[in-house]
Scaffold this motif. Structure first.
Motif, short mmCIF file in Angstrom:
data_model
loop_
_atom_site.label_atom_id
_atom_site.label_comp_id
_atom_site.label_asym_id
_atom_site.label_seq_id
_atom_site.Cartn_x
_atom_site.Cartn_y
_atom_site.Cartn_z
N THR A 179 0.82 -1.21 0.00
CA THR A 179 0.00 0.00 0.00
C THR A 179 0.86 1.26 0.00
OG1 THR A 179 -1.79 -1.16 1.16
CG2 THR A 179 -1.80 1.25 1.24
N ASP A 238 -5.14 8.53 0.12
CA ASP A 238 -5.13 8.19 1.54
C ASP A 238 -5.64 6.76 1.71
OD1 ASP A 238 -6.81 8.05 4.28
OD2 ASP A 238 -5.13 9.44 4.50
N ALA A 239 -4.82 5.91 2.32
CA ALA A 239 -5.15 4.49 2.42
C ALA A 239 -6.46 4.25 3.17
CB ALA A 239 -4.00 3.75 3.12
N HIS A 240 -6.69 4.99 4.24
CA HIS A 240 -7.91 4.78 5.04
C HIS A 240 -9.15 5.24 4.27
CE1 HIS A 240 -5.61 3.63 8.55
NE2 HIS A 240 -4.85 4.69 8.39
N ASN A 241 -9.06 6.37 3.59
CA ASN A 241 -10.20 6.85 2.82
C ASN A 241 -10.55 5.88 1.70
OD1 ASN A 241 -10.57 9.12 4.35
ND2 ASN A 241 -9.41 10.48 3.00
N ALA A 298 -9.96 2.65 1.59
CA ALA A 298 -10.53 1.42 2.14
C ALA A 298 -11.97 1.61 2.57
CB ALA A 298 -9.68 0.94 3.30
N ASN A 299 -12.26 2.69 3.28
CA ASN A 299 -13.58 2.88 3.87
C ASN A 299 -14.62 3.44 2.91
OD1 ASN A 299 -12.67 1.97 6.42
ND2 ASN A 299 -11.86 4.01 6.90
N ARG A 303 -9.05 -6.95 3.42
CA ARG A 303 -8.28 -5.71 3.38
C ARG A 303 -7.71 -5.49 1.98
NH1 ARG A 303 -3.61 -6.68 7.05
NH2 ARG A 303 -3.06 -4.56 6.45
N THR A 337 3.38 6.75 3.93
CA THR A 337 2.62 6.17 5.04
C THR A 337 2.39 7.24 6.10
OG1 THR A 337 3.83 4.11 4.66
CG2 THR A 337 2.49 4.22 6.64
N ASP A 338 1.19 7.22 6.68
CA ASP A 338 0.83 8.16 7.75
C ASP A 338 1.07 9.61 7.33
OD1 ASP A 338 -0.01 6.14 9.34
OD2 ASP A 338 1.72 6.15 10.69
#
Length: 448
Positions: free
Chosen positions: A242, A318-321, A323-324, A340, A267-268
């Motif tokens: 990722t 953005d990895a979280h955006n 994914a969700n 995942r 990352t982050d």
């Protein structure tokens, strides 16, 4: 073997010897000079002689040592060290005190920081803040025992991790690994027995790997939003992590030679030039569908962004955006099991193994140090994809020892059928069908 050594950071001498099977290192206050080294060597020779005679008294020789509790009452006769060695020497041979866990952790982390990646440094700081310093912070390093370490680990197993579940063995081992490195370095530097001797990591379950089938891959590529189609295509057919694909810049996409150069991660919210491991810095050859996806992406690229896959503002995805808001809703829509986005990497490995690609080439493409990961994690999925396990060896054996084929299907008995292997049975059935389709030959009398 007993010897006199020099402490690099202080330049003073210390004694290194074994007593009752335990390695002992006791510090002196004497600088490393020819005269002092001879004096300390004579002192060490006397200790060795007393040990051999069973007369060595650890407490009398090193009254301030951290090992007194272990060797309490070990002398069988009164030690003669006190009478044989001058008083100044006895005072200088006293072991120096060690710093607290909190104080040494500041020094140790500062020394190790240059060789740690940013995320690892943050993880280590977090482990000290949440777990190690509240338990060991005020303790003197040499006072921390094996029992203290085991009690601490047992306490971790009772704590809650993410989602209110018990802390996983993997997480516990990571915390204990940092503590082990910290205490072992202190023990080596200040000359006391490491508390971690004989403590093994907890056993961990093999990581869950849930790759997608080729049919599921195509369903996802077809149904996903158009602006993310190239992104998931590259993920599925390169095996990039990722952080690697989110941090991919156009300067690392070599369309002329058909290569993706993995040189940075994101990352982050921060980019980092160093990849996860040395093997992670690699060149990934583009498969046709990957090249096509990147060429299409280049046509719609963000003009002000250096990133291949950027959001509306030109920043990396953005990895979280993703994914969700994109990934999980899509899986629900397609009625696929929730997995995942990282499973796209596992999908690359399993599809390539199933297609018969060279495992060493796959390992290099994935950024693994060797093929061990492929055979321990991914290979169990290959049978579900090929359905041909054992075909090669079966073919070889049958080619050397062809199974007997009955001359006529009418001669087959139930016993013969039960003992025939699959190939012989197929040939017999073919012969039976052929006999039914072919009219019988007449004899000279016209009788079949």
């Amino acid at each position: 073997m007993a010897k006199v050594c020099t402490r690099p950071e202080t330049g003073t001498l210390y004694l290194d010897f074994f007593f009752r099977g335990v390695r002992c290192r006791e510090q002196t206050a004497l600088p490393d000079t020819v005269v002092n080294r001879k004096t300390v060597q004579a002192f060490l020779n006397r200790i060795q002689k007393e040990i051999a005679q069973g007369m060595f008294d650890y407490a009398a020789t090193f009254p301030n040592s951290a090992r007194l509790a272990r060797f309490a009452g070990t002398a069988t006769a009164q030690s003669v060290i006190g009478a044989a060695v001058p008083a100044p020497m006895m005072i200088s041979a006293v072991s120096v005190s060690t710093p607290s866990c909190a104080d040494f952790s500041v020094t140790w982390r500062a020394e190790m920081a240059p060789q740690w990646r940013r995320l690892h440094r943050q993880g280590v700081d977090d482990i000290f803040k949440k777990h190690l310093l509240p338990t060991f912070g005020e303790r003197t390093l040499s006072e921390i025992t094996k029992a203290d370490v085991l009690t601490f680990r047992a306490g971790l197993a009772q704590r809650k991790g993410r989602g209110g579940m018990p802390m996983s063995p993997s997480r516990i081992n990571k915390i204990m690994c940092i503590l082990r490195q910290h205490l072992n370095e202190a023990a080596d530097r200040f000359g006391f027995t490491p508390a971690f001797r004989g403590i093994k990591p907890l056993k961990m379950r093999r990581p869950e790997v849930q790759p997608f089938s080729m049919e599921e891959v195509e369903r996802i590529r077809t149904a996903i939003r158009a602006d993310f189609r190239a992104y998931v295509t590259v993920r599925f057919f390169t095996g990039m992590r990722t952080g690697e694909i989110n941090g991919l810049k156009w300067k690392y996409v070599d369309l002329e030679h058909g290569l993706i150069l993995v040189r940075e991660t994101f990352t982050d919210g921060e980019a980092e030039e160093n990849a996860k491991t040395e093997q992670s810095i690699r060149d990934i050859p583009m498969l046709p569908m990957v090249r096509e996806a990147l060429e299409e992406q280049k046509k719609v690229r963000h003009q002000d962004s250096e990133y291949v896959f950027a959001n509306a503002n030109g920043a990396p995805i953005d990895a979280h955006n993703f994914a969700n808001r994109v990934w999980y809703p899509l899986l629900r829509y397609l009625e696929l099991e929730k997995r995942r986005p990282y499973q796209t990497r596992h999908t690359t490995a399993t599809l390539m193994l199933a297609s018969g690609e060279n495992p060493e080439w796959i390992a290099k493409l994935m950024g693994h140090a060797n093929t061990q990961m492929l055979f321990t994690v991914y290979s169990r999925f290959v049978p579900n994809l090929t359905r041909e396990d054992g075909r090669a060896i079966t073919g070889f054996i049958n080619s050397r020892n062809p199974p007997p084929v009955p001359a006529s299907h009418s001669e087959l008995t139930q016993k013969q059928i039960e003992t025939m292997d699959a190939d012989a049975l197929r040939q017999a059935l073919k012969a039976a069908l052929l006999a039914q389709k072919t009219p019988p030959k007449e004899n000279s009398h016209g009788i079949a």
